[in-house]
Write a protein that holds these residues in place. Sequence first.
Motif, short mmCIF file in Angstrom:
data_model
loop_
_atom_site.label_atom_id
_atom_site.label_comp_id
_atom_site.label_asym_id
_atom_site.label_seq_id
_atom_site.Cartn_x
_atom_site.Cartn_y
_atom_site.Cartn_z
N PHE A 15 3.55 -7.51 4.22
CA PHE A 15 2.82 -6.51 3.89
C PHE A 15 3.53 -4.69 4.08
O PHE A 15 3.73 -5.13 5.25
CB PHE A 15 1.38 -6.47 4.02
N ASN A 16 3.77 -4.53 2.97
CA ASN A 16 4.49 -3.68 2.95
C ASN A 16 3.84 -2.50 2.39
O ASN A 16 2.56 -2.25 1.66
CB ASN A 16 4.93 -3.24 1.33
N PHE A 17 3.84 -1.23 4.20
CA PHE A 17 2.82 0.12 4.46
C PHE A 17 3.85 0.90 3.53
O PHE A 17 4.54 1.61 4.30
CB PHE A 17 2.24 0.39 5.09
N GLU A 18 4.14 2.22 3.19
CA GLU A 18 4.86 3.12 2.96
C GLU A 18 3.78 4.06 2.08
O GLU A 18 3.57 4.81 1.09
CB GLU A 18 5.42 2.56 1.72
N LEU A 19 3.01 5.09 3.47
CA LEU A 19 2.52 5.89 3.24
C LEU A 19 2.92 7.53 2.76
O LEU A 19 3.62 7.50 4.68
CB LEU A 19 1.06 5.07 3.96
N TYR A 20 2.65 8.42 3.08
CA TYR A 20 3.26 9.68 2.87
C TYR A 20 1.79 10.34 3.59
O TYR A 20 2.63 11.37 4.56
CB TYR A 20 3.49 10.23 1.82
N TYR A 21 0.85 10.17 3.56
CA TYR A 21 0.28 11.43 4.77
C TYR A 21 -1.15 10.23 4.42
O TYR A 21 -2.13 9.98 3.17
CB TYR A 21 -0.54 12.37 3.89
N ILE A 22 -2.14 9.60 5.55
CA ILE A 22 -3.14 9.13 5.65
C ILE A 22 -4.31 10.49 6.71
O ILE A 22 -4.08 10.99 7.83
CB ILE A 22 -3.00 8.27 6.72
N SER A 23 -5.99 10.19 6.20
CA SER A 23 -5.84 10.82 6.62
C SER A 23 -7.29 10.89 8.12
O SER A 23 -6.69 9.10 7.51
CB SER A 23 -7.65 11.48 5.57
N SER A 24 -7.88 11.01 8.98
CA SER A 24 -8.35 10.18 9.79
C SER A 24 -9.29 9.76 9.28
O SER A 24 -9.43 8.44 10.00
CB SER A 24 -8.58 11.25 11.48
N SER A 25 -10.20 9.92 8.33
CA SER A 25 -11.04 8.73 8.27
C SER A 25 -10.46 7.50 7.47
O SER A 25 -10.96 5.93 7.56
CB SER A 25 -12.19 9.43 7.49
N SER A 26 -9.32 7.87 6.85
CA SER A 26 -8.55 6.39 5.95
C SER A 26 -7.87 6.15 7.48
O SER A 26 -7.43 4.91 7.09
CB SER A 26 -7.73 7.05 5.35
N VAL A 71 1.02 -1.20 0.21
CA VAL A 71 -0.03 -0.20 0.17
C VAL A 71 0.79 1.13 0.07
O VAL A 71 1.98 1.47 0.41
CB VAL A 71 -1.20 0.08 1.21
N THR A 72 0.85 1.95 -0.28
CA THR A 72 2.14 3.11 -1.42
C THR A 72 1.01 4.43 -1.46
O THR A 72 0.89 4.53 -2.67
CB THR A 72 2.72 2.41 -2.36
N GLY A 73 1.84 5.70 -0.75
CA GLY A 73 1.24 7.24 -1.30
C GLY A 73 0.45 7.42 -0.36
O GLY A 73 1.25 7.63 0.66
N ARG A 74 -0.47 7.95 -1.01
CA ARG A 74 -1.34 9.48 0.36
C ARG A 74 -2.46 8.89 0.21
O ARG A 74 -3.56 7.95 -0.48
CB ARG A 74 -1.60 10.82 -0.56
N SER A 75 -3.39 8.48 1.41
CA SER A 75 -4.80 8.38 1.80
C SER A 75 -5.69 9.47 2.71
O SER A 75 -5.44 9.82 3.05
CB SER A 75 -4.69 6.84 2.73
N PHE A 76 -5.92 10.02 1.11
CA PHE A 76 -7.41 10.82 1.94
C PHE A 76 -8.56 11.14 0.97
O PHE A 76 -9.20 12.23 0.69
CB PHE A 76 -6.89 12.58 2.14
N PRO A 77 -9.17 9.62 0.66
CA PRO A 77 -10.20 9.68 -0.16
C PRO A 77 -11.03 10.67 0.75
O PRO A 77 -11.25 9.85 1.52
CB PRO A 77 -10.42 8.83 -0.71
N GLU A 78 -11.98 10.92 0.23
CA GLU A 78 -13.22 11.69 0.10
C GLU A 78 -14.31 10.77 1.62
O GLU A 78 -14.49 10.80 2.88
CB GLU A 78 -14.25 12.42 0.12
N ASN A 79 -14.40 9.47 0.95
CA ASN A 79 -15.16 8.61 1.27
C ASN A 79 -14.32 7.21 1.48
O ASN A 79 -13.92 6.18 0.16
CB ASN A 79 -16.69 7.91 0.25
N ALA A 80 -13.82 7.18 2.93
CA ALA A 80 -12.40 6.17 2.77
C ALA A 80 -12.98 4.55 2.89
O ALA A 80 -12.33 3.91 2.32
CB ALA A 80 -11.27 6.28 3.97
N ILE A 81 -14.19 5.10 3.52
CA ILE A 81 -15.02 2.78 3.09
C ILE A 81 -15.41 2.67 2.08
O ILE A 81 -14.97 2.17 1.97
CB ILE A 81 -16.41 3.32 4.45
N LYS A 82 -15.36 3.64 0.98
CA LYS A 82 -16.01 3.52 -0.11
C LYS A 82 -14.77 2.91 -0.94
O LYS A 82 -14.28 1.89 -1.60
CB LYS A 82 -16.60 4.45 -0.93
#
Lengths: 124, 193
Positions: A59-70, A26-37
């Motif tokens: 499992f490799n996680f490389e995240l630059y930014y995670i929003s609260s709903s994510s 899982v790589t990148g930024r995670s701030f979709p408006e609807n995280a559940i979806k």
Amino acid sequence: MQKLFIEESKNGPQILFDPEANNYSVTGRSFPENAIKFYEPVFDWLESFSPPPNAELNFNFELYYISSSSLISLLEVLRKINNFKINGTSIKINWRYDDDDDDMRKIGEDFMNVLGLPFEFIEN
Amino acid sequence: MPYQEQNTDPQGAFDTYYQGVLSATKEQQADVVVLHFGQMSKERVNDIGFEVESRMRDLGASKGSIKRVFSIIVETLQNIRLHGEKDPKGVQSTYLIVKKDEKGYCVTTGNLIFEENVPSIESRIKYINQLDPEELKDYYMQVLTNGEISHKGGAGLGFITIAMKSKNNLNYRFKPLGDGLSMFELESFVSLN
């Protein structure tokens, strides 16, 4: 089982779960408006995946930014990964973060403490 | 004329309020990093986030403070998209001002809410403001691990995250605009290290 691939977008990370290549990331930024979806296909894939006996999965996680709903959705992803332990699968999470990003390291530590999963912290 | 007497045009009152905030900002010795006024779309949230990131990089901000401001902007704007009310014409008016002075970065947003929701928002922010950093972290862990997503898709972590990234108290203001609507202004600071 077919691999799962979600292309990286402006606000969604790239997700690749490929059992054949033994590559889970899982790589990148995670701030979709609807995280559940956004994470629904990931939940579905993990629920129908059964690792081969005695598998060792990283499992490799490389995240630059995670929003609260994510965060809530990622915790759920990790819970589902954690469930594979029931079948004797050994799991390790590689948590990569920018060298000066203490907040991102702490998010990983929080997940580790909540789930009791082995995490390796890797500074980029 | 007191605002109570012109209570049929919340959008007009919102515009007037924003003009006031804007001229006050211009009088201060602060650099305006990014401004937005009007409808807040999903795409606009992404664009503003990236715009602020690149402007801050140009201003020589540290990676840490860029990430913190980016985070505050995304949390605030997604909060507004999720919970902000629309004016009688169906517009979800929002303003955002990101400015920088010698002390740090300041993110100010304003949006419409129903007046009846003022007390619950105020009590949530007051509660968060009186927690010390350790208590705030405990509260965050509690909400995260009991995380239930509301029917609107919110996780209840928005204000907590904003406070944690800001490391300062959250400032807020409400102002009735008529038609049962109120202005909700939220201001968060990221101090320079």
